[in-house]
Design a protein around this motif. Structure first.
Motif, PDB file in Angstrom:
ATOM      1  N   PRO A  69       0.807  -1.224   0.000  1.00 39.73           N
ATOM      2  CA  PRO A  69       0.000   0.000   0.000  1.00 39.73           C
ATOM      3  C   PRO A  69       0.838   1.271   0.000  1.00 39.73           C
ATOM      4  N   ASP A  70       1.998   1.255   0.667  1.00 39.44           N
ATOM      5  CA  ASP A  70       2.847   2.433   0.710  1.00 39.44           C
ATOM      6  C   ASP A  70       4.122   2.239  -0.110  1.00 39.44           C
ATOM      7  N   GLY A  71       4.077   1.292  -1.043  1.00 40.36           N
ATOM      8  CA  GLY A  71       5.245   0.986  -1.854  1.00 40.36           C
ATOM      9  C   GLY A  71       5.350   1.838  -3.093  1.00 40.36           C
ATOM     10  N   PRO A  72       6.377   1.600  -3.915  1.00 39.57           N
ATOM     11  CA  PRO A  72       6.537   2.338  -5.172  1.00 39.57           C
ATOM     12  C   PRO A  72       5.437   1.997  -6.161  1.00 39.57           C
ATOM     13  N   ARG A  73       5.296   2.824  -7.165  1.00 44.53           N
ATOM     14  CA  ARG A  73       4.256   2.610  -8.172  1.00 44.53           C
ATOM     15  C   ARG A  73       4.799   2.537  -9.599  1.00 44.53           C
ATOM     16  N   VAL A  74       6.054   2.917  -9.796  1.00 48.99           N
ATOM     17  CA  VAL A  74       6.689   2.879 -11.114  1.00 48.99           C
ATOM     18  C   VAL A  74       8.007   2.138 -10.962  1.00 48.99           C
ATOM     19  N   ALA A  75       8.290   1.194 -11.870  1.00 49.89           N
ATOM     20  CA  ALA A  75       9.477   0.352 -11.711  1.00 49.89           C
ATOM     21  C   ALA A  75      10.170   0.124 -13.042  1.00 49.89           C
ATOM     22  N   ALA A  76      11.485  -0.139 -12.960  1.00 51.73           N
ATOM     23  CA  ALA A  76      12.289  -0.469 -14.145  1.00 51.73           C
ATOM     24  C   ALA A  76      13.154  -1.676 -13.849  1.00 51.73           C
ATOM     25  N   LEU A  77      13.166  -2.630 -14.786  1.00 52.14           N
ATOM     26  CA  LEU A  77      14.016  -3.815 -14.723  1.00 52.14           C
ATOM     27  C   LEU A  77      14.766  -3.926 -16.044  1.00 52.14           C
ATOM     28  N   ALA A  78      15.869  -4.665 -16.051  1.00 50.26           N
ATOM     29  CA  ALA A  78      16.609  -4.912 -17.283  1.00 50.26           C
ATOM     30  C   ALA A  78      16.994  -6.379 -17.348  1.00 50.26           C
ATOM     31  N   PHE A  79      16.626  -7.040 -18.457  1.00 52.04           N
ATOM     32  CA  PHE A  79      16.991  -8.429 -18.710  1.00 52.04           C
ATOM     33  C   PHE A  79      18.050  -8.454 -19.803  1.00 52.04           C
ATOM     34  N   GLU A  80      19.048  -9.312 -19.633  1.00 55.10           N
ATOM     35  CA  GLU A  80      20.211  -9.313 -20.522  1.00 55.10           C
ATOM     36  C   GLU A  80      20.185 -10.497 -21.495  1.00 55.10           C
ATOM     37  N   GLY A  81      21.065 -10.407 -22.522  1.00 63.21           N
ATOM     38  CA  GLY A  81      21.390 -11.567 -23.334  1.00 63.21           C
ATOM     39  C   GLY A  81      20.613 -11.750 -24.616  1.00 63.21           C
ATOM     40  N   TRP A  82      19.969 -10.714 -25.159  1.00 62.86           N
ATOM     41  CA  TRP A  82      19.067 -10.863 -26.299  1.00 62.86           C
ATOM     42  C   TRP A  82      19.756 -10.675 -27.643  1.00 62.86           C
ATOM     43  N   ASP A  83      21.087 -10.693 -27.660  1.00 60.82           N
ATOM     44  CA  ASP A  83      21.865 -10.490 -28.887  1.00 60.82           C
ATOM     45  C   ASP A  83      22.084 -11.842 -29.568  1.00 60.82           C
ATOM     46  N   THR A  84      21.217 -12.187 -30.505  1.00 62.04           N
ATOM     47  CA  THR A  84      21.146 -13.554 -31.042  1.00 62.04           C
ATOM     48  C   THR A  84      21.793 -13.649 -32.425  1.00 62.04           C
ATOM     49  N   HIS A  85      23.121 -13.537 -32.476  1.00 65.62           N
ATOM     50  CA  HIS A  85      23.831 -13.660 -33.753  1.00 65.62           C
ATOM     51  C   HIS A  85      23.916 -15.104 -34.226  1.00 65.62           C
ATOM     52  N   ALA A  86      23.793 -16.042 -33.322  1.00 67.55           N
ATOM     53  CA  ALA A  86      23.923 -17.453 -33.695  1.00 67.55           C
ATOM     54  C   ALA A  86      22.950 -18.301 -32.884  1.00 67.55           C
ATOM     55  N   GLN A  87      22.488 -19.408 -33.508  1.00 68.54           N
ATOM     56  CA  GLN A  87      21.607 -20.375 -32.826  1.00 68.54           C
ATOM     57  C   GLN A  87      20.433 -19.678 -32.138  1.00 68.54           C
ATOM     58  N   GLU A  88      19.756 -18.850 -32.895  1.00 70.98           N
ATOM     59  CA  GLU A  88      18.710 -18.016 -32.319  1.00 70.98           C
ATOM     60  C   GLU A  88      17.538 -18.811 -31.749  1.00 70.98           C
ATOM     61  N   ILE A  89      17.150 -19.873 -32.402  1.00 71.60           N
ATOM     62  CA  ILE A  89      15.972 -20.627 -31.971  1.00 71.60           C
ATOM     63  C   ILE A  89      16.127 -21.112 -30.532  1.00 71.60           C
ATOM     64  N   ASP A  90      17.237 -21.761 -30.231  1.00 66.55           N
ATOM     65  CA  ASP A  90      17.441 -22.283 -28.880  1.00 66.55           C
ATOM     66  C   ASP A  90      17.595 -21.170 -27.858  1.00 66.55           C
ATOM     67  N   ARG A  91      18.329 -20.128 -28.206  1.00 68.09           N
ATOM     68  CA  ARG A  91      18.575 -19.048 -27.252  1.00 68.09           C
ATOM     69  C   ARG A  91      17.304 -18.287 -26.932  1.00 68.09           C
ATOM     70  N   LEU A  92      16.525 -17.952 -27.956  1.00 65.80           N
ATOM     71  CA  LEU A  92      15.307 -17.194 -27.694  1.00 65.80           C
ATOM     72  C   LEU A  92      14.249 -18.032 -26.986  1.00 65.80           C
ATOM     73  N   ALA A  93      14.235 -19.328 -27.233  1.00 64.16           N
ATOM     74  CA  ALA A  93      13.282 -20.185 -26.513  1.00 64.16           C
ATOM     75  C   ALA A  93      13.519 -20.082 -25.013  1.00 64.16           C
ATOM     76  N   LYS A  94      14.767 -20.073 -24.616  1.00 68.07           N
ATOM     77  CA  LYS A  94      15.112 -19.956 -23.196  1.00 68.07           C
ATOM     78  C   LYS A  94      14.791 -18.569 -22.661  1.00 68.07           C
TER      79      LYS A  94
END
Length: 408
Positions: free
Chosen positions: A258-283
Motif C-alpha cells: 500500500p505504501d510501496g513504489p508505483r513505477v518500476a524499471a528492470l533490465a533483462f540481458e542476453g538478447w543479442d542472437t547472432h547465432a543459434q537463435e531458436i534455442d537461445r530465444l526459446a530460453k
C-alpha cells in the motif's frame, strides 16, 4: 561479426554508480493517476536487441518464410507458434502472454522502434533509456523525469515534500530510472545470508553514530523482507529465466505494498542472437513469459490498474545469417501486459517484408515510434502532462503524439 559486450560491467557500471546510490526507503504514496486509479507502470528493458520477427512472427506475410528459412516459425508442426490474430503468431515459449492476450490484457506493438537508426548496442540503449533522440545522454532516464513531472494529488500523503518515486531493480539502477526523483533500489540476493545477529548489531552501532544511515539500514532490511522469501527452484542473473522471474516477483511484491513504489524499471540481458537463435530465444522468452505471470500473481488486485511495457534498443535483420541467427537491425516488437491494457490486438502499421519494403534493404522498417506508446501510457494511465512529456521526458518530440486507446 564483432559485437560489443553488452554484459560487461565496465562502462555501464561506471555510468550507473550514481543510480546504484538510490537505495532509498519507501517514499510517500504515488501522485494521482488518470481517473483517480492507483496505477502501476513497469518497464522491462531487453538488452541486446530482441528479434521481433521471431518473438511475434508475421506468419501471414508471404515474404516471411523466405527471409527466415531455417528459423521460420509455423502454426503447425512439433512446436507450433501460438495463434494471435491470423496474421501474427507468438513464439511457442510465451503461453502466459498468449493467455493474457486472449483475455484482452496484453497487446503487441509491432514494427516499432526508438528514433535511433544505427546499430550500436550501447548507443541504442542510451537512446531507449534516456529518452533523448541521440546517444550520449546518460545523466537521467525518461522514467525518472516522468516521475518528476507528475502533479501532486490525493494519493500523496498530506504535507509530503516528495511528489512521487520509483523502483529500480538490479545491482545497478537502469539508466531509464536514474535522475533527481527519489528511487528505491532492490536486487535479488546473490551472497550467502548474513548471520541473524548482524543486522541488529549494525543498527545498534549506527543508531548511536549515524542516525541517517541507521534509518536507511532499517528501511533496507524491511525492503529485503518484503521482496525476499521467493519460492524459486534456483537463482540466476538477469540473463537467466529463473533470474528474470525472481526479479519480477520481488519487484511485484514491493509494488503491491500500500505504501510501496508505483513505477518500476528492470533490465533483462542476453538478447543479442547472432547465432543459434531458436534455442537461445526459446530460453530467454520463457523467462520473460514467466515474468508476466509473476507480476500478475504477486500484484493481485493491483493488476487491474497495471501496465507492463517491454522494450528493446532495436531489432534484428530480416534475413538470417550463416549461423542460424540474425544481426543488428531496426524495427522490432514491444509488448504490453496488464489489467489496464486495452489488449487482444497487435498494433501495427505493417510495412511488409518485400525487398523494397525493408529498411535499407535489410531490416523490418519501423512504422511506430516507441515514444508515442510511452506517452500514451503516461497520459492515460498516470495522468501525465503531454507538454512535459514532449519537452522534458522526451526532449524534442513535440511531433510525436501520445498513442490513443492503449489503456482501458
Amino acid at each position: 561479426m564483432l559485437c560489443e559486450d553488452i554484459t560487461s560491467p565496465t562502462r555501464r557500471a561506471v555510468l550507473g554508480v550514481s543510480g546504484a546510490l538510490f537505495a532509498w526507503a519507501f517514499m510517500p504514496k504515488f501522485a494521482t493517476a488518470a481517473q483517480g486509479r492507483d496505477a502501476r507502470f513497469i518497464t522491462i528493458i531487453l538488452r541486446g536487441a530482441l528479434d521481433g520477427l521471431t518473438a511475434v512472427p508475421p506468419v501471414g506475410d508471404p515474404g516471411y518464410e523466405g527471409l527466415r528459412q531455417s528459423i521460420a516459425l509455423r502454426t503447425d508442426g512439433d512446436k507450433p507458434a501460438l495463434p494471435l490474430d491470423g496474421f501474427f503468431a507468438l513464439h511457442p515459449s510465451m503461453p502466459n502472454f498468449q493467455r493474457l492476450f486472449m483475455a484482452k490484457q496484453a497487446a503487441v506493438i509491432h514494427a516499432s522502434s526508438t528514433p535511433y537508426r544505427e546499430r550500436s548496442h550501447f548507443d541504442g540503449q542510451d537512446v531507449l533509456e534516456s529518452g533523448f533522440a541521440t546517444p550520449g545522454h546518460v545523466e537521467s532516464g525518461w522514467m525518472n523525469r516522468m516521475l518528476e513531472g507528475l502533479a501532486a494529488g490525493e494519493k500523496i500523503a498530506p504535507g509530503s515534500a516528495e511528489k512521487s518515486r520509483g523502483l529500480a531493480v538490479g545491482a545497478t539502477a537502469p539508466l531509464v530510472m536514474r535522475g533527481k526523483a527519489p528511487v528505491l533500489g532492490w536486487a535479488p540476493a546473490v551472497l550467502r545470508p548474513a548471520d541473524g545477529d548482524l543486522a541488529p548489531r549494525l543498527m545498534d552501532l549506527y543508531s548511536k553514530t549515524d542516525p541517517l544511515l541507521s534509518k536507511l539500514l532499517i528501511q533496507g532490511i524491511e525492503t529485503g523482507k518484503i521482496a525476499s522469501g521467493l519460492d524459486m527452484k534456483s537463482k540466476g542473473g538477469p540473463g537467466d529465466p529463473n533470474g528474470m522471474e525472481q526479479m519480477a516477483r520481488g519487484a511485484a511484491r514491493l509494488l503491491a505494498q500500500p505504501d510501496g513504489p508505483r513505477v518500476a524499471a528492470l533490465a533483462f540481458e542476453g538478447w543479442d542472437t547472432h547465432a543459434q537463435e531458436i534455442d537461445r530465444l526459446a530460453k530467454l522468452l520463457t523467462g520473460l513469459d514467466n515474468s508476466f505471470a509473476a507480476f500478475e500473481q504477486e500484484l493481485g488486485p493491483a493488476w487491474k490498474d497495471t501496465v507492463v511495457l517491454v522494450a528493446t534498443e532495436f531489432g534484428r535483420t530480416a534475413r538470417i545469417n550463416g549461423t542460424d541467427g540474425t544481426d543488428h537491425g531496426t524495427g522490432t516488437t514491444a509488448f504490453l501486459a496488464g489489467g489496464a491494457v486495452r489488449g487482444g490486438r497487435v498494433v501495427a502499421d505493417w510495412p511488409g517484408l518485400k525487398d523494397n519494403q525493408l529498411f535499407e534493404g535489410r531490416d523490418l522498417a519501423a512504422t511506430t515510434d516507441l515514444r508515442s506508446v510511452v506517452k500514451g501510457i503516461a497520459v492515460d494511465l498516470l495522468g501525465a502532462d503531454a507538454g512535459h512529456l514532449a519537452g522534458a521526458v522526451f526532449p524534442g518530440s513535440e511531433k510525436v503524439q501520445p498513442m490513443k486507446g492503449l489503456i482501458v
